[in-house]
Design a protein around this motif. Structure first.
Motif, PDB file in Angstrom:
ATOM      1  N   SER A 128       0.832  -1.207   0.000  1.00 13.71           N
ATOM      2  CA  SER A 128       0.000   0.000   0.000  1.00 13.71           C
ATOM      3  C   SER A 128       0.864   1.253   0.000  1.00 13.71           C
ATOM      4  O   SER A 128       0.471   2.274  -0.572  1.00 13.71           O
ATOM      5  CB  SER A 128      -1.022   0.014   1.139  1.00 13.71           C
ATOM      6  OG  SER A 128      -0.417  -0.268   2.356  1.00 13.71           O
ATOM      7  N   LEU A 161      -8.482  -4.861   1.110  1.00 10.56           N
ATOM      8  CA  LEU A 161      -8.099  -3.541   1.627  1.00 10.56           C
ATOM      9  C   LEU A 161      -8.497  -3.390   3.096  1.00 10.56           C
ATOM     10  O   LEU A 161      -7.775  -2.796   3.888  1.00 10.56           O
ATOM     11  CB  LEU A 161      -8.742  -2.428   0.794  1.00 10.56           C
ATOM     12  CG  LEU A 161      -8.346  -2.359  -0.682  1.00 10.56           C
ATOM     13  CD1 LEU A 161      -8.856  -1.073  -1.308  1.00 10.56           C
ATOM     14  CD2 LEU A 161      -6.839  -2.452  -0.882  1.00 10.56           C
ATOM     15  N   TYR A 171      -6.751   1.696   4.876  1.00 12.32           N
ATOM     16  CA  TYR A 171      -7.543   2.428   3.887  1.00 12.32           C
ATOM     17  C   TYR A 171      -8.805   3.047   4.465  1.00 12.32           C
ATOM     18  O   TYR A 171      -9.467   2.460   5.321  1.00 12.32           O
ATOM     19  CB  TYR A 171      -7.893   1.511   2.710  1.00 12.32           C
ATOM     20  CG  TYR A 171      -6.682   1.286   1.835  1.00 12.32           C
ATOM     21  CD1 TYR A 171      -6.282   2.250   0.923  1.00 12.32           C
ATOM     22  CD2 TYR A 171      -5.912   0.140   1.963  1.00 12.32           C
ATOM     23  CE1 TYR A 171      -5.146   2.088   0.153  1.00 12.32           C
ATOM     24  CE2 TYR A 171      -4.765  -0.044   1.196  1.00 12.32           C
ATOM     25  CZ  TYR A 171      -4.401   0.943   0.284  1.00 12.32           C
ATOM     26  OH  TYR A 171      -3.275   0.777  -0.473  1.00 12.32           O
TER      27      TYR A 171
END
Ligand SMILES: [Fe+2]
Length: 367
Positions: A105, A211, A217
């Motif tokens: 990420s 995610l 996130y």
């Protein structure tokens, strides 16, 4: 005609930043691949070599690495983004992804930063996206193009820069869930069975789950990934959401996603032309897509980008050299032999009001 201060060099020796001293023509045809005066970047050089088998190119002699402009650097960053994305996503040929790591990420966030910077510095993006298209249409390339296009639409919608980051990251990751699905289904060339289609349709939720497990996130980004196959009239999947129930970022990514799917190569069909795809997108305003976002999309993408070969309503051939506020009537240069390279402004010169562009000339000139 090549310029006098030019030299002919082999494509293997081309470097980013060199400037063409003559039009580069596709071997065996009259099709102009690059116009005289084009500053070469790594993607162009790669395409000349691998895709079009060009042998030699005339370049201007006074080249030095310091002549690389800010715009050039932006293009090189896009190429770099592609290779980072490939590392993070893995290729579709590899085994399915089980987790999306913190390290991954961080890399995606760096790519998003680079892309936003590049795209703010450079408006002529459509041709670059076409250069990223190829016959091995891997998920990571599609995701990069969708991100480039989403940010461009976001720019046209005056989205604040902070939202732009979420948009770009969500677009880069929108299909990450596809990497959890059996590769044989993803790359199957023919029609899918009902079971296979059901499996593919799980990719938005699978992406959301990856995610969420990553933990880094926002809901905004995860929802955009989850909702990118919803349709404005409620007929999409996985949740069948309608209108503003679908988040704004998801509605932008949907437009970019469908446009890229139509204009990309697929094993079972030819890519649609830019004009055909734009026609389809307009037809889907208020049913498949959000009307305001379609309007912003059409403002941001000229159907006839600079450098495209076109056929005119009277059958003559031309190349687009700049765009006007009316995107259907750009400035063109005639390319048929005997036309003397005449330049015509289809919008501002009333003498040519009855002349229009009939279609893109995908097969090259005079073939
Ligand atoms: Fe998708």
């Amino acid at each position: 005609m090549a310029e006098s201060s030019s030299m002919k060099i082999r494509v293997e020796e081309l470097e980013s930043g060199m400037v063409t001293a003559d039009n580069v023509i596709e071997p065996g045809t009259d099709r102009v691949l690059l116009l005289k005066g084009t500053t070469l970047d790594s993607v162009m050089i790669f395409n000349l070599k691998e895709r079009y088998n060009v042998g030699e190119v005339f370049i201007r002699k006074n080249f030095s690495a310091s002549t690389i402009s800010a715009e050039m650097r932006a293009e090189i960053d896009i190429h770099q983004s592609l290779s980072t994305l490939k590392d993070v996503f893995g290729s579709d040929d590899e085994k399915p992804l089980k987790e999306f790591t913190k390290e991954a990420s961080k890399q995606i966030s760096n790519v998003a930063n680079d892309l936003i910077t590049s795209l703010y510095a450079d408006d002529n993006i459509l041709l670059k996206m076409h250069q990223l298209q190829s016959y091995d249409d891997y998920t990571y390339k599609h995701c990069l193009r969708v991100a480039m296009m989403s940010v461009t639409i976001g720019k046209s919608l005056d989205l604040p820069r902070s939202k732009m980051r979420d948009l770009c990251e969500a677009a880069l990751l929108h299909d990450i869930g596809k990497r959890t699905i059996d590769i044989d289904i993803i790359r199957k060339p023919g029609r899918l069975t009902d079971d296979e289609f059901t499996a593919i349709k799980k990719h938005p939720q699978n992406g959301y789950i990856l995610l969420r497990k990553n933990g880094g996130y926002s809901e905004e980004i995860m929802n955009a990934v989850l909702m990118h196959h919803e349709k404005f009239d409620g007929t999409g999947y996985p949740l069948g959401l309608k209108g503003e129930q679908i988040t704004y970022l998801a509605r932008i990514i949907t437009v970019a996603d469908v446009y890229d799917a139509l204009t990309s190569n697929r094993p079972y069909r030819q890519p649609w032309s830019v004009a055909e795809a734009e026609e389809f997108m307009m037809g889907g305003a208020n049913t498949h897509f959000d009307y305001d976002i379609i309007t912003a999309f059409l403002n941001a993408f000229a159907p006839y980008p600079v450098g495209e070969n076109v056929i005119l309503s009277d059958g003559r051939h031309a190349v687009v050299i700049s765009n006007n506020s009316n995107v259907l009537r750009p400035v063109i240069r005639l390319t048929d032999e005997g036309e003397g390279d005449e330049v015509i402004d289809l919008y501002n010169n009333f003498k040519y009001l009855t002349l229009s562009i009939k279609s893109l000339d995908k097969d090259g000139i005079n073939e």
